[in-house]
Write a protein that holds these residues in place. Structure first.
Motif, short mmCIF file in Angstrom:
data_model
loop_
_atom_site.label_atom_id
_atom_site.label_comp_id
_atom_site.label_asym_id
_atom_site.label_seq_id
_atom_site.Cartn_x
_atom_site.Cartn_y
_atom_site.Cartn_z
N ALA A 1 0.83 50.44 12.85
CA ALA A 1 2.22 50.09 13.21
C ALA A 1 3.12 51.32 13.08
CB ALA A 1 2.72 48.95 12.34
N ILE B 1 -1.16 44.14 19.23
CA ILE B 1 -0.02 45.02 18.95
C ILE B 1 1.18 44.58 19.77
CG2 ILE B 1 -1.45 47.00 18.30
CD1 ILE B 1 -0.94 48.10 21.16
N HIS C 1 -3.63 51.11 21.45
CA HIS C 1 -4.58 50.88 20.36
C HIS C 1 -5.16 52.14 19.75
CE1 HIS C 1 -4.52 46.54 20.75
NE2 HIS C 1 -4.49 46.71 22.06
N THR D 1 1.45 44.93 14.27
CA THR D 1 0.01 45.03 14.42
C THR D 1 -0.66 43.91 13.63
OG1 THR D 1 0.16 47.45 14.57
CG2 THR D 1 -2.03 46.54 14.16
#
Length: 165
Positions: free
Chosen positions: A76, A113, A87, A160
Motif C-alpha cells: 500500500a 488493490i 501489483h 491492499t
C-alpha cells in the motif's frame, strides 16, 4: 448470490453513512479521513465483512494474519510512492515475493488493490463487483487475510488486501 451481493452493497452504503468521518475537499468532494480510532477498527470490519460475504457464498471464514497484513502494508505504501495502482513493487517484487519475505508459512492466493478516496467497506463493495477481485475474496481455499492501507495528505487511500491458505 446476486441478491446477497446487492444486500451487502446496500449494507455497506448504510454503514459508511454512519461510521467513518469525512471532510470536504476543495471543489466540494468528500474525503474519508482515517482517524487513529478508525484505524484500529478497520481490520476487524474488513474481516467481518469478508466473512459475511464468504458465508453467503458457502466458503469458510478467514482470520487476520500479521504476515499477510505486513505484505499488504508494504505494498500500500509502495503504490503511493510509485503513484501507481498495480501489483508490482518499486523493487520489481510480485505479491508472492512480498508475502514470502514476511515469512508467511501458507500459500499465497491473491491480492486486491485500490487507489481511492473511499472507505474500506466501499472499497470492498467495489472489489465484489469485479469478477477477478471477487474470486480472490471468495476463494474457498483462503484461510488467512491481510489488509492494510496508506493514506496520503490529500486523503487518497491506497488499499491492499492479500489472501492465503
Amino acid at each position: 448470490m446476486k441478491l446477497q451481493i446487492f444486500l451487502f452493497a446496500a449494507m455497506t452504503v448504510l454503514l459508511a453513512a454512519c461510521g467513518p468521518s469525512a471532510v470536504t475537499a476543495p471543489g466540494g468532494a468528500s474525503v474519508y479521513r482515517i482517524s487513529a480510532s478508525e484505524a484500529r477498527q478497520i481490520p476487524d470490519r474488513v474481516v467481518e465483512s469478508v466473512n459475511s460475504l464468504r458465508a453467503a457464498a458457502g466458503a469458510s471464514p478467514v482470520t487476520l494474519n500479521p504476515q499477510l497484513t505486513a505484505a499488504a502494508a508494504t505494498h500500500a505504501r509502495d503504490m503511493s510512492v510509485q503513484n501507481r495502482p498495480w501489483h508490482f513493487g518499486s523493487d520489481g517484487s510480485s505479491p508472492l515475493q512480498r508475502v514470502q519475505r514476511t515469512g508467511f508459512a501458507g500459500q499465497f492466493l491473491g491480492e486486491t488493490i485500490s487507489e481511492t478516496y473511499e472507505t474500506e467497506l466501499e472499497t470492498l463493495a467495489a472489489w465484489m463487483e469485479q469478477p477477478d477481485t471477487r474470486a480472490i475474496i471468495l476463494d474457498p481455499r483462503a484461510r488467512s487475510l491481510g489488509v492494510a492501507w496508506h493514506q496520503e495528505q490529500s486523503g487518497k487511500i491506497w488499499w491492499t488486501l492479500v489472501t492465503g491458505t
